[in-house]
Design a protein around this motif. Sequence first.
Motif, PDB file in Angstrom:
ATOM      1  N   GLU A 169      -1.186  11.595   7.578  1.00  0.00           N
ATOM      2  CA  GLU A 169      -2.309  10.713   7.248  1.00  0.00           C
ATOM      3  C   GLU A 169      -1.966   9.690   6.170  1.00  0.00           C
ATOM      4  O   GLU A 169      -1.184   9.964   5.263  1.00  0.00           O
ATOM      5  CB  GLU A 169      -3.501  11.553   6.759  1.00  0.00           C
ATOM      6  N   ALA A 170      -2.589   8.510   6.331  1.00  0.00           N
ATOM      7  CA  ALA A 170      -2.506   7.480   5.283  1.00  0.00           C
ATOM      8  C   ALA A 170      -3.930   7.038   4.968  1.00  0.00           C
ATOM      9  O   ALA A 170      -4.736   6.832   5.865  1.00  0.00           O
ATOM     10  CB  ALA A 170      -1.670   6.298   5.747  1.00  0.00           C
ATOM     11  N   ILE A 171      -4.219   6.911   3.683  1.00  0.00           N
ATOM     12  CA  ILE A 171      -5.575   6.549   3.245  1.00  0.00           C
ATOM     13  C   ILE A 171      -5.640   5.054   2.923  1.00  0.00           C
ATOM     14  O   ILE A 171      -4.798   4.532   2.203  1.00  0.00           O
ATOM     15  CB  ILE A 171      -5.977   7.373   1.994  1.00  0.00           C
ATOM     16  N   VAL A 172      -6.644   4.397   3.514  1.00  0.00           N
ATOM     17  CA  VAL A 172      -6.829   2.955   3.295  1.00  0.00           C
ATOM     18  C   VAL A 172      -8.296   2.678   2.992  1.00  0.00           C
ATOM     19  O   VAL A 172      -9.189   3.279   3.590  1.00  0.00           O
ATOM     20  CB  VAL A 172      -6.484   2.141   4.572  1.00  0.00           C
ATOM     21  N   SER A 173      -8.532   1.713   2.107  1.00  0.00           N
ATOM     22  CA  SER A 173      -9.896   1.297   1.818  1.00  0.00           C
ATOM     23  C   SER A 173     -10.448   0.463   2.978  1.00  0.00           C
ATOM     24  O   SER A 173      -9.719  -0.354   3.551  1.00  0.00           O
ATOM     25  CB  SER A 173      -9.921   0.452   0.548  1.00  0.00           C
ATOM     26  N   ARG A 174     -11.729   0.652   3.295  1.00  0.00           N
ATOM     27  CA  ARG A 174     -12.341  -0.151   4.361  1.00  0.00           C
ATOM     28  C   ARG A 174     -12.355  -1.631   4.015  1.00  0.00           C
ATOM     29  O   ARG A 174     -12.440  -2.473   4.874  1.00  0.00           O
ATOM     30  CB  ARG A 174     -13.767   0.347   4.645  1.00  0.00           C
ATOM     31  N   GLY A 175     -12.267  -1.938   2.726  1.00  0.00           N
ATOM     32  CA  GLY A 175     -12.236  -3.347   2.301  1.00  0.00           C
ATOM     33  C   GLY A 175     -10.899  -4.015   2.587  1.00  0.00           C
ATOM     34  O   GLY A 175     -10.761  -5.223   2.426  1.00  0.00           O
ATOM     35  N   GLU A 176      -9.926  -3.214   3.011  1.00  0.00           N
ATOM     36  CA  GLU A 176      -8.584  -3.780   3.224  1.00  0.00           C
ATOM     37  C   GLU A 176      -8.096  -3.620   4.659  1.00  0.00           C
ATOM     38  O   GLU A 176      -6.918  -3.832   4.952  1.00  0.00           O
ATOM     39  CB  GLU A 176      -7.596  -3.108   2.246  1.00  0.00           C
ATOM     40  N   LEU A 177      -9.018  -3.284   5.554  1.00  0.00           N
ATOM     41  CA  LEU A 177      -8.610  -3.129   6.969  1.00  0.00           C
ATOM     42  C   LEU A 177      -8.631  -4.496   7.635  1.00  0.00           C
ATOM     43  O   LEU A 177      -9.523  -4.819   8.406  1.00  0.00           O
ATOM     44  CB  LEU A 177      -9.569  -2.189   7.694  1.00  0.00           C
ATOM     45  N   VAL A 178      -7.653  -5.299   7.338  1.00  0.00           N
ATOM     46  CA  VAL A 178      -7.701  -6.706   7.722  1.00  0.00           C
ATOM     47  C   VAL A 178      -6.857  -7.015   8.960  1.00  0.00           C
ATOM     48  O   VAL A 178      -6.012  -6.223   9.386  1.00  0.00           O
ATOM     49  CB  VAL A 178      -7.215  -7.598   6.554  1.00  0.00           C
ATOM     50  N   GLU A 179      -7.155  -8.180   9.511  1.00  0.00           N
ATOM     51  CA  GLU A 179      -6.315  -8.742  10.569  1.00  0.00           C
ATOM     52  C   GLU A 179      -5.651  -9.979   9.991  1.00  0.00           C
ATOM     53  O   GLU A 179      -6.312 -10.818   9.395  1.00  0.00           O
ATOM     54  CB  GLU A 179      -7.172  -9.140  11.776  1.00  0.00           C
ATOM     55  N   ILE A 180      -4.347 -10.061  10.145  1.00  0.00           N
ATOM     56  CA  ILE A 180      -3.615 -11.197   9.599  1.00  0.00           C
ATOM     57  C   ILE A 180      -3.020 -11.993  10.740  1.00  0.00           C
ATOM     58  O   ILE A 180      -2.175 -11.500  11.472  1.00  0.00           O
ATOM     59  CB  ILE A 180      -2.512 -10.728   8.632  1.00  0.00           C
ATOM     60  N   GLY A 181      -3.489 -13.197  10.916  1.00  0.00           N
ATOM     61  CA  GLY A 181      -2.911 -14.089  11.922  1.00  0.00           C
ATOM     62  C   GLY A 181      -2.917 -13.527  13.331  1.00  0.00           C
ATOM     63  O   GLY A 181      -1.910 -13.576  14.020  1.00  0.00           O
ATOM     64  N   ASP A 188      -4.270  -1.227  14.180  1.00  0.00           N
ATOM     65  CA  ASP A 188      -3.329  -1.197  15.304  1.00  0.00           C
ATOM     66  C   ASP A 188      -1.921  -0.824  14.858  1.00  0.00           C
ATOM     67  O   ASP A 188      -1.196  -0.095  15.542  1.00  0.00           O
ATOM     68  CB  ASP A 188      -3.293  -2.567  15.998  1.00  0.00           C
ATOM     69  N   ILE A 189      -1.537  -1.358  13.697  1.00  0.00           N
ATOM     70  CA  ILE A 189      -0.203  -1.059  13.166  1.00  0.00           C
ATOM     71  C   ILE A 189      -0.099   0.437  12.831  1.00  0.00           C
ATOM     72  O   ILE A 189       0.910   1.090  13.096  1.00  0.00           O
ATOM     73  CB  ILE A 189       0.061  -1.905  11.889  1.00  0.00           C
ATOM     74  N   MET A 190      -1.172   0.974  12.285  1.00  0.00           N
ATOM     75  CA  MET A 190      -1.224   2.413  11.966  1.00  0.00           C
ATOM     76  C   MET A 190      -1.035   3.230  13.236  1.00  0.00           C
ATOM     77  O   MET A 190      -0.222   4.166  13.284  1.00  0.00           O
ATOM     78  CB  MET A 190      -2.597   2.761  11.388  1.00  0.00           C
ATOM     79  N   ALA A 191      -1.785   2.839  14.267  1.00  0.00           N
ATOM     80  CA  ALA A 191      -1.718   3.578  15.530  1.00  0.00           C
ATOM     81  C   ALA A 191      -0.308   3.491  16.113  1.00  0.00           C
ATOM     82  O   ALA A 191       0.255   4.484  16.570  1.00  0.00           O
ATOM     83  CB  ALA A 191      -2.742   3.012  16.513  1.00  0.00           C
ATOM     84  N   LEU A 192       0.257   2.295  16.071  1.00  0.00           N
ATOM     85  CA  LEU A 192       1.598   2.078  16.612  1.00  0.00           C
ATOM     86  C   LEU A 192       2.621   2.983  15.929  1.00  0.00           C
ATOM     87  O   LEU A 192       3.542   3.496  16.560  1.00  0.00           O
ATOM     88  CB  LEU A 192       1.979   0.606  16.416  1.00  0.00           C
ATOM     89  N   SER A 193       2.446   3.184  14.630  1.00  0.00           N
ATOM     90  CA  SER A 193       3.419   3.980  13.883  1.00  0.00           C
ATOM     91  C   SER A 193       3.133   5.476  14.001  1.00  0.00           C
ATOM     92  O   SER A 193       3.882   6.288  13.477  1.00  0.00           O
ATOM     93  CB  SER A 193       3.382   3.576  12.409  1.00  0.00           C
ATOM     94  N   GLY A 194       2.041   5.813  14.666  1.00  0.00           N
ATOM     95  CA  GLY A 194       1.716   7.233  14.821  1.00  0.00           C
ATOM     96  C   GLY A 194       1.082   7.837  13.584  1.00  0.00           C
ATOM     97  O   GLY A 194       1.053   9.048  13.413  1.00  0.00           O
ATOM     98  N   THR A 195       0.585   6.955  12.701  1.00  0.00           N
ATOM     99  CA  THR A 195      -0.061   7.438  11.478  1.00  0.00           C
ATOM    100  C   THR A 195      -1.557   7.588  11.700  1.00  0.00           C
ATOM    101  O   THR A 195      -2.195   6.725  12.284  1.00  0.00           O
ATOM    102  CB  THR A 195       0.181   6.441  10.325  1.00  0.00           C
ATOM    103  N   SER A 228      -5.146 -10.867   2.174  1.00  0.00           N
ATOM    104  CA  SER A 228      -4.629 -12.106   2.737  1.00  0.00           C
ATOM    105  C   SER A 228      -5.678 -13.207   2.734  1.00  0.00           C
ATOM    106  O   SER A 228      -6.289 -13.449   1.724  1.00  0.00           O
ATOM    107  CB  SER A 228      -4.108 -11.828   4.133  1.00  0.00           C
ATOM    108  N   ASN A 229      -5.926 -13.800   3.911  1.00  0.00           N
ATOM    109  CA  ASN A 229      -6.795 -14.979   3.940  1.00  0.00           C
ATOM    110  C   ASN A 229      -8.283 -14.613   3.941  1.00  0.00           C
ATOM    111  O   ASN A 229      -9.109 -15.312   4.489  1.00  0.00           O
ATOM    112  CB  ASN A 229      -6.478 -15.830   5.166  1.00  0.00           C
ATOM    113  N   TYR A 230      -8.600 -13.524   3.305  1.00  0.00           N
ATOM    114  CA  TYR A 230      -9.948 -12.997   3.347  1.00  0.00           C
ATOM    115  C   TYR A 230     -10.256 -12.493   1.949  1.00  0.00           C
ATOM    116  O   TYR A 230      -9.419 -11.876   1.314  1.00  0.00           O
ATOM    117  CB  TYR A 230      -9.943 -11.858   4.372  1.00  0.00           C
TER     118      TYR A 230
END
Length: 482
Positions: A169-181, A188-195, A228-230
């Motif tokens: 598991e990796a813990i992330v704040s909901r305020g930082e679940l961003v999409e960049i470009g 998606d990146i988390m899922a891809l890495s199997g985390t 990022s841009n948010y």
Amino acid sequence: MKTHIQEEMRKIPSMDKILSLPWITQFEESLGRDTVKGSISVLLNAEKESVIKDLDKHVNLEEIYERIREFLKRKGTPTLKQVVNATGVVVHTNLGRSLLADEAIDNVAKIAANYSTLEYSPENGSRGHRNNHVEWLICQLTGAEAALVVNNNAAAVILALSALSKGKEAIVSRGELVEIGGSFRIPDIMALSGTEMVEVGTTNRTHLKDYANAITEETKLLLKIHPSNYKITGFSSSVPREELATLAHNNNVIFMEDLGSGMLVDLSSVCLSDDPTVSESLMSGVDLVTFSGDKLLGGPQIGVLVGKKEIIDLLRTYPLLRALRVDKMTLCAFETTLRLYLKGDVNKIPTISMVMETAEELKSRANLLLRKMKKEIKKININFNFQLDIVETRDTVGGGSFPQSVLKGYGVSLYAPSLGSSGNIAQSLRMMDTPIIAGASEDKVVFHVRTLRKKDEIFIIDSLLKLLKGRNEFADGRDYKE
Ligand SMILES: *Cc1c(COP(=O)(O)O)cnc(C)c1O
């Protein structure tokens, strides 16, 4: 009796006839005979089809030739080409982000043209490692214990998550679940890495206890992501790095930060002070920091991972690394850029010097451009009204860095309703052989000077003259008719 269709079909020229036209030769030289034939065949088939479908169709030989010529001309022109960035957005992702320093360009040319020490140690006559060329430089400039480079920051994040938290598991704040470009979305990146992603807090506020409550036996990472841009403003809060670091270390968890744009120097003198530099992030207790090489750092596209030696050593041996390895030209450009930082020659790095340029300097550059424009325009006869002015501009860093910060700049505005709307003019400028990408303000097109290179003025003035003369850029005087 001949039908209309047969009659029109007969007017369509044969392949042999077209291939014998004198203007075809230049395209055979640039594209090869097979490509020319293939292209003509596609266009002729389309013509035949439209004769069958459209009973009012009248075949026009000139039109067919013109279409073929335009098509071949477009195919014969490289599509990845130089443009003039007159937008005032310094790290413009669509326009190639950072430009390389002159020294980096010279060194890349040498490394590209010759064999090199890419993975070779001349001292021992044995195998070296490509990462060694830059690792010590990155450590020197950031204070990190160890460093590793991959293709880009997205790859750096994927490598880190895969190697450190796959199946955990990796813990992330909901305020930082961003999409960049567009394609880089944290979930998606988390899922891809199997985390397994564990979201905590809310969009606007996340507290230390939210993180603390989410830590379990399965937790491997606390992940902080630059939005990022948010930007979340108003009633919002996030947890300081120091507190997250303490929490992570008390629980034997790695604290990782995706910093996005990697700043190696403090840019608070130009009011860019919201974000930490890479070394500040590390000093506040982050164990592993990832960042891009071609955003505010001003180097080539590369992804950097810096941090604790034991973590970097783990990543070094992770098999995915081989698929993310950096090309020799990129490494060379990066090494040269880092050495400019080492020498304190940051003003030689285009991204940094563009960001640092003062409003006064930009104003005088805009004045100079305006004077040159007027001088050249005087030489031709224009019989309609148009207006060129110096205007204040709101330039930006771009690349997702400092979305709120405006860099005060200057530019030259063009108001010429006789040439169409500002949108039409902007499009005509984009369609030049060397496209000019300009900004806009109300009904004016604006050339921001901050992002102009020395020689760009020539392209802008040439294009302006072309526009004002109303000359069709494709009318090069060649007689291509039969
Ligand atoms: C830009 C950015 C990325 C992606 O970096 P690339 O070098 O373009 O792959 C990832 N995370 C953050 C926070 C960014 O700002």
